[in-house]
Design a protein around this motif. Sequence first.
Motif, PDB file in Angstrom:
ATOM      1  N   ASN A 154       0.834  -1.206   0.000  1.00 30.41           N
ATOM      2  CA  ASN A 154       0.000   0.000   0.000  1.00 30.41           C
ATOM      3  C   ASN A 154       0.871   1.260   0.000  1.00 30.41           C
ATOM      4  N   SER A 155       1.987   1.196  -0.751  1.00 30.60           N
ATOM      5  CA  SER A 155       2.911   2.323  -0.832  1.00 30.60           C
ATOM      6  C   SER A 155       3.104   2.743  -2.285  1.00 30.60           C
ATOM      7  N   LEU A 156       3.706   3.918  -2.453  1.00 33.12           N
ATOM      8  CA  LEU A 156       4.108   4.428  -3.757  1.00 33.12           C
ATOM      9  C   LEU A 156       5.631   4.492  -3.776  1.00 33.12           C
ATOM     10  N   LYS A 157       6.258   3.970  -4.829  1.00 32.62           N
ATOM     11  CA  LYS A 157       7.709   3.970  -4.910  1.00 32.62           C
ATOM     12  C   LYS A 157       8.155   4.629  -6.211  1.00 32.62           C
ATOM     13  N   ILE A 158       9.204   5.448  -6.116  1.00 31.98           N
ATOM     14  CA  ILE A 158       9.818   6.052  -7.298  1.00 31.98           C
ATOM     15  C   ILE A 158      11.309   5.755  -7.250  1.00 31.98           C
ATOM     16  N   SER A 159      11.851   5.320  -8.387  1.00 34.53           N
ATOM     17  CA  SER A 159      13.257   4.912  -8.453  1.00 34.53           C
ATOM     18  C   SER A 159      13.935   5.533  -9.665  1.00 34.53           C
ATOM     19  N   SER A 160      15.213   5.867  -9.491  1.00 36.54           N
ATOM     20  CA  SER A 160      16.010   6.272 -10.644  1.00 36.54           C
ATOM     21  C   SER A 160      16.367   5.026 -11.450  1.00 36.54           C
ATOM     22  N   ILE A 161      16.733   5.223 -12.721  1.00 38.54           N
ATOM     23  CA  ILE A 161      17.084   4.115 -13.600  1.00 38.54           C
ATOM     24  C   ILE A 161      18.585   4.158 -13.858  1.00 38.54           C
ATOM     25  N   GLU A 162      19.245   3.029 -13.627  1.00 42.49           N
ATOM     26  CA  GLU A 162      20.696   2.937 -13.776  1.00 42.49           C
ATOM     27  C   GLU A 162      21.138   3.426 -15.159  1.00 42.49           C
ATOM     28  N   GLY A 163      22.129   4.303 -15.162  1.00 36.06           N
ATOM     29  CA  GLY A 163      22.685   4.804 -16.411  1.00 36.06           C
ATOM     30  C   GLY A 163      21.950   5.982 -17.006  1.00 36.06           C
ATOM     31  N   LYS A 164      20.858   6.425 -16.342  1.00 37.79           N
ATOM     32  CA  LYS A 164      20.095   7.560 -16.855  1.00 37.79           C
ATOM     33  C   LYS A 164      20.031   8.660 -15.800  1.00 37.79           C
ATOM     34  N   THR A 165      20.102   9.902 -16.246  1.00 34.45           N
ATOM     35  CA  THR A 165      19.946  11.051 -15.356  1.00 34.45           C
ATOM     36  C   THR A 165      18.650  11.763 -15.721  1.00 34.45           C
ATOM     37  N   SER A 166      17.759  11.903 -14.752  1.00 37.52           N
ATOM     38  CA  SER A 166      16.452  12.495 -15.033  1.00 37.52           C
ATOM     39  C   SER A 166      16.559  14.006 -15.189  1.00 37.52           C
ATOM     40  N   GLN A 167      15.922  14.507 -16.220  1.00 33.92           N
ATOM     41  CA  GLN A 167      15.852  15.944 -16.450  1.00 33.92           C
ATOM     42  C   GLN A 167      14.467  16.494 -16.104  1.00 33.92           C
ATOM     43  N   GLU A 168      13.562  15.609 -15.719  1.00 32.46           N
ATOM     44  CA  GLU A 168      12.218  16.038 -15.359  1.00 32.46           C
ATOM     45  C   GLU A 168      11.733  15.203 -14.170  1.00 32.46           C
ATOM     46  N   SER A 169      10.737  15.715 -13.477  1.00 29.61           N
ATOM     47  CA  SER A 169      10.202  15.018 -12.308  1.00 29.61           C
ATOM     48  C   SER A 169       9.529  13.714 -12.716  1.00 29.61           C
ATOM     49  N   GLY A 170       9.502  12.784 -11.786  1.00 27.59           N
ATOM     50  CA  GLY A 170       8.646  11.614 -11.891  1.00 27.59           C
ATOM     51  C   GLY A 170       7.647  11.686 -10.760  1.00 27.59           C
ATOM     52  N   TYR A 171       6.392  11.379 -11.039  1.00 28.65           N
ATOM     53  CA  TYR A 171       5.398  11.548  -9.967  1.00 28.65           C
ATOM     54  C   TYR A 171       4.229  10.583 -10.117  1.00 28.65           C
ATOM     55  N   TRP A 172       3.734  10.160  -8.956  1.00 24.49           N
ATOM     56  CA  TRP A 172       2.474   9.439  -8.836  1.00 24.49           C
ATOM     57  C   TRP A 172       1.373  10.457  -8.557  1.00 24.49           C
ATOM     58  N   PHE A 173       0.167  10.203  -9.099  1.00 24.26           N
ATOM     59  CA  PHE A 173      -0.948  11.114  -8.823  1.00 24.26           C
ATOM     60  C   PHE A 173      -2.269  10.367  -8.963  1.00 24.26           C
ATOM     61  N   THR A 174      -3.284  10.919  -8.331  1.00 27.02           N
ATOM     62  CA  THR A 174      -4.654  10.441  -8.503  1.00 27.02           C
ATOM     63  C   THR A 174      -5.582  11.646  -8.437  1.00 27.02           C
ATOM     64  N   GLN A 175      -6.852  11.446  -8.781  1.00 27.42           N
ATOM     65  CA  GLN A 175      -7.842  12.524  -8.715  1.00 27.42           C
ATOM     66  C   GLN A 175      -8.987  12.090  -7.812  1.00 27.42           C
ATOM     67  N   ILE A 176      -9.323  12.940  -6.851  1.00 22.98           N
ATOM     68  CA  ILE A 176     -10.404  12.665  -5.904  1.00 22.98           C
ATOM     69  C   ILE A 176     -11.528  13.642  -6.196  1.00 22.98           C
ATOM     70  N   ASP A 177     -12.642  13.137  -6.718  1.00 26.29           N
ATOM     71  CA  ASP A 177     -13.746  13.990  -7.142  1.00 26.29           C
ATOM     72  C   ASP A 177     -14.691  14.319  -5.996  1.00 26.29           C
ATOM     73  N   VAL A 178     -15.166  15.541  -5.957  1.00 26.54           N
ATOM     74  CA  VAL A 178     -16.207  16.037  -5.060  1.00 26.54           C
ATOM     75  C   VAL A 178     -16.023  15.527  -3.632  1.00 26.54           C
ATOM     76  N   PRO A 179     -14.928  15.895  -2.994  1.00 30.92           N
ATOM     77  CA  PRO A 179     -14.685  15.400  -1.624  1.00 30.92           C
ATOM     78  C   PRO A 179     -15.734  15.903  -0.641  1.00 30.92           C
ATOM     79  N   ASN A 180     -16.345  14.983   0.103  1.00 33.34           N
ATOM     80  CA  ASN A 180     -17.383  15.344   1.070  1.00 33.34           C
ATOM     81  C   ASN A 180     -16.729  15.706   2.402  1.00 33.34           C
ATOM     82  N   ILE A 181     -16.272  16.956   2.472  1.00 34.62           N
ATOM     83  CA  ILE A 181     -15.545  17.468   3.631  1.00 34.62           C
ATOM     84  C   ILE A 181     -16.234  18.755   4.083  1.00 34.62           C
ATOM     85  N   PRO A 182     -16.406  18.970   5.384  1.00 36.67           N
ATOM     86  CA  PRO A 182     -17.126  20.162   5.851  1.00 36.67           C
ATOM     87  C   PRO A 182     -16.412  21.469   5.501  1.00 36.67           C
ATOM     88  N   GLU A 183     -17.198  22.464   5.219  1.00 35.69           N
ATOM     89  CA  GLU A 183     -16.687  23.813   4.957  1.00 35.69           C
ATOM     90  C   GLU A 183     -15.842  24.296   6.139  1.00 35.69           C
TER      91      GLU A 183
END
Length: 281
Positions: A154-183
């Motif tokens: 139940n985790s999210l993991k991000i890893s670099s790749i051997e022999g490559k240098t990242s020039q941009e971010s890597g990211y996990w994301f999701t979208q949570i619609d219409v959150p039922n949270i009090p004002e």
Amino acid sequence: MDITYVDERISFNGRTFCGYGFVSHPITGKRTVLISKSPDCGWASLSDLKREQFFFHEIGHAFLNLRHDETLLCDGNPSTLMNSNVDKYDYYSGSSEAKKYYLDELFDRLKANAQCLQFQDWKTNPVFYKLAAGSSDWFFSNSKETLAGSRPGNSLKISSIEGKTSQESGYWFTQIDVPNIPEGSKVTLRTKVNAQNLTGPGVAIALRVYESDIQNKGAQFRESLLLTTEASPVSGNLNNHVLQVSIPKFTRKTIYLIPFAVMMPGTKGDATFDEFEIVVE
């Protein structure tokens, strides 16, 4: 906005519907409501009042950019015409205060704040969202494939790749619609990061918040808030290092939230985001 009757059930994305509201119709590009007159949809047997409510529901999708919202009033009735089971409820009859409320709420979600709304017991259980193992609604992005994402337990993991240098971010994301949270609630995105010998800038989290502005040609989404730790990422040896960002006063104008787990460009090593959750105070 185009409103059209069709004879068959409406097919879209591998599913069929009796009504559908398109923000952008796949052929015309226009905001469009389609209503099916197929016998198994029962349109012919609906009262004018139920047809009206169904139309307003689809207009909510097509013109107001609204998602389905399952929030209930304290009496068990839906808080909005955008309930996914719109055909199963009697929202109002004729001209009434109930009709005024439901139509006003379509155009201004804050109208629901004057009602008694059902919420979970936040004092007993403050967790609104918690990442679960195997959930399929998370996506990894890294355009040049110099970072990799994986889902251990139940985790999210991000890893670099051997022999490559990242020039941009890597990211996990999701979208949570219409959150039922009090004002007015304080809403916190929180995770614990674990890493060994993570070098370079490191990792961070972020939370984007979106509302909807109604304009003459329909509603447009806008980012109302961006919270991020990307200005001060963490690296090195990390043992349950807590990262968090907070919305100080949540508003029910919020249509959706997008949380992120991020590895910054130039980072080397592996980082795991554990206990990724959103809590409400």
